[in-house]
Design an enzyme around this catalytic site. Sequence first.
Site, PDB file in Angstrom:
ATOM      1  N   LEU A   1      10.747 -20.866  -3.972  1.00 21.84           N
ATOM      2  CA  LEU A   1       9.680 -19.975  -3.510  1.00 21.84           C
ATOM      3  C   LEU A   1       8.370 -20.223  -4.276  1.00 21.84           C
ATOM      4  O   LEU A   1       8.406 -20.396  -5.489  1.00 21.84           O
ATOM      5  CB  LEU A   1      10.138 -18.526  -3.769  1.00 21.84           C
ATOM      6  CG  LEU A   1       9.100 -17.430  -3.614  1.00 21.84           C
ATOM      7  CD1 LEU A   1       8.834 -17.167  -2.131  1.00 21.84           C
ATOM      8  CD2 LEU A   1       9.575 -16.141  -4.280  1.00 21.84           C
TER       9      LEU A   1
ATOM     10  N   HIS B   1       2.701   3.556  -8.988  1.00 20.46           N
ATOM     11  CA  HIS B   1       2.492   2.136  -9.331  1.00 20.46           C
ATOM     12  C   HIS B   1       3.710   1.589 -10.084  1.00 20.46           C
ATOM     13  O   HIS B   1       4.104   0.447  -9.887  1.00 20.46           O
ATOM     14  CB  HIS B   1       1.231   1.958 -10.167  1.00 20.46           C
ATOM     15  CG  HIS B   1      -0.025   2.302  -9.418  1.00 20.46           C
ATOM     16  ND1 HIS B   1      -0.242   1.887  -8.122  1.00 20.46           N
ATOM     17  CD2 HIS B   1      -1.125   3.019  -9.762  1.00 20.46           C
ATOM     18  CE1 HIS B   1      -1.419   2.329  -7.714  1.00 20.46           C
ATOM     19  NE2 HIS B   1      -1.971   3.023  -8.685  1.00 20.46           N
TER      20      HIS B   1
ATOM     21  N   ASP C   1       0.836  -1.206   0.000  1.00 12.92           N
ATOM     22  CA  ASP C   1       0.000   0.000   0.000  1.00 12.92           C
ATOM     23  C   ASP C   1       0.867   1.250   0.000  1.00 12.92           C
ATOM     24  O   ASP C   1       1.973   1.242   0.544  1.00 12.92           O
ATOM     25  CB  ASP C   1      -0.909  -0.037   1.243  1.00 12.92           C
ATOM     26  CG  ASP C   1      -2.063   0.939   1.144  1.00 12.92           C
ATOM     27  OD1 ASP C   1      -2.299   1.497   0.052  1.00 12.92           O
ATOM     28  OD2 ASP C   1      -2.725   1.160   2.171  1.00 12.92           O
TER      29      ASP C   1
HETATM   30  C1  FPP Z   1      -1.653   0.368  -3.313  1.00  9.05           C
HETATM   31  O1  FPP Z   1      -1.290   1.686  -3.487  1.00  9.05           O
HETATM   32  C2  FPP Z   1      -1.298  -0.473  -4.391  1.00  9.05           C
HETATM   33  C3  FPP Z   1      -2.122  -1.024  -5.333  1.00  9.05           C
HETATM   34  C4  FPP Z   1      -3.543  -0.686  -5.488  1.00  9.05           C
HETATM   35  C5  FPP Z   1      -1.666  -1.972  -6.280  1.00  9.05           C
HETATM   36  C6  FPP Z   1      -0.339  -2.614  -6.011  1.00  9.05           C
HETATM   37  C7  FPP Z   1       0.361  -2.517  -7.242  1.00  9.05           C
HETATM   38  C8  FPP Z   1       1.690  -2.575  -7.420  1.00  9.05           C
HETATM   39  C9  FPP Z   1       2.661  -2.818  -6.351  1.00  9.05           C
HETATM   40  C10 FPP Z   1       2.235  -2.383  -8.764  1.00  9.05           C
HETATM   41  C11 FPP Z   1       2.361  -3.641  -9.501  1.00  9.05           C
HETATM   42  C12 FPP Z   1       1.042  -4.020  -9.933  1.00  9.05           C
HETATM   43  C13 FPP Z   1       0.765  -4.981 -10.763  1.00  9.05           C
HETATM   44  C14 FPP Z   1      -0.675  -5.212 -11.050  1.00  9.05           C
HETATM   45  C15 FPP Z   1       1.840  -5.799 -11.408  1.00  9.05           C
HETATM   46  P1  FPP Z   1      -2.439   2.759  -3.507  1.00  9.05           P
HETATM   47  O2  FPP Z   1      -2.652   3.161  -4.933  1.00  9.05           O
HETATM   48  O3  FPP Z   1      -3.641   2.266  -2.806  1.00  9.05           O
HETATM   49  O4  FPP Z   1      -1.744   3.916  -2.707  1.00  9.05           O
HETATM   50  P2  FPP Z   1      -2.456   5.033  -1.822  1.00  9.05           P
HETATM   51  O5  FPP Z   1      -3.139   4.306  -0.709  1.00  9.05           O
HETATM   52  O6  FPP Z   1      -1.311   5.859  -1.357  1.00  9.05           O
HETATM   53  O7  FPP Z   1      -3.391   5.771  -2.709  1.00  9.05           O
END
Ligand code: FPP
Length: 233
Positions: free
Chosen positions: A124, A30, A13
């Site tokens: 893994l 992202h 997150d």
């Molecule tokens: C949370 O950050 C993250 C996600 C919703 C997606 C996790 C994605 C990645 C780590 C990138 C790789 C992804 C894929 C599909 C290969 P947030 O956007 O909720 O952050 P915020 O809470 O600060 O808004």
Amino acid sequence: MTNKLKHIAIIMDGNGRWAQKRGLPRTAGHKKGAETLQQIAKAAADMGIEYLTLYAFSTENWKRDKGEVDYLMNLLRQYLKSELKEIQDRGARIKFIGERQMLADDIKAEMSRIEKETAGNNKLTLCVALSYGSRAEIVAAAKKAAELVAKGSLEPEQLTEDMFGSFLYTGEMPDPDLVIRTSGEQRISNYLLWQIAYSEFYFTPTLWPDFSAKELEEIIADFNSRERRYGKV
Ligand code: FPP
């Protein structure tokens, strides 16, 4: 006594906030987050961790604006086509959990190909939760049990916790020993609700794009210092 650590589950997150802090679009967070995912998966393989489950996209994430969802799906395409190869070459078995029917056909095809290609690997197990929601997973497992009962191949009293667990997407995997959430939020957000009954939790303020193998090692050291009682005295 050190705890046996087989399975780590992570809620990645804070990508959006990481980008906002830098005056960048959320998508930049992202992109950096996907790089972190790659580093952490490699580190876990190198550290000899048996199972790593990463929450990459929740069923709720479909409600984000179309531009962000499209960006994440394209990132996923790219990840499946190229980056995952590096993890695969480290002897990892790759597995996906979630509601596959919501994903595009080409993505589903890549997911099946990777699962098939890596099925025989035994280092893994990298489990990626995509379009995943835990309540939906539990309902699907309950339906499976109900169907067996309706068919006459299962008596209701024969249904055990172990059997029910085997109906979940995570079927043959052990439950997570440790759940990590980054970005300071202290919530579970519909992640592995059944599987985390006895897990230890670690909430770090670090935003996911800044998370590192070094911090993972520190968290594991903290986990090893805890006493797990599983309800016993
Ligand atoms: C949370 O950050 C993250 C996600 C919703 C997606 C996790 C994605 C990645 C780590 C990138 C790789 C992804 C894929 C599909 C290969 P947030 O956007 O909720 O952050 P915020 O809470 O600060 O808004």
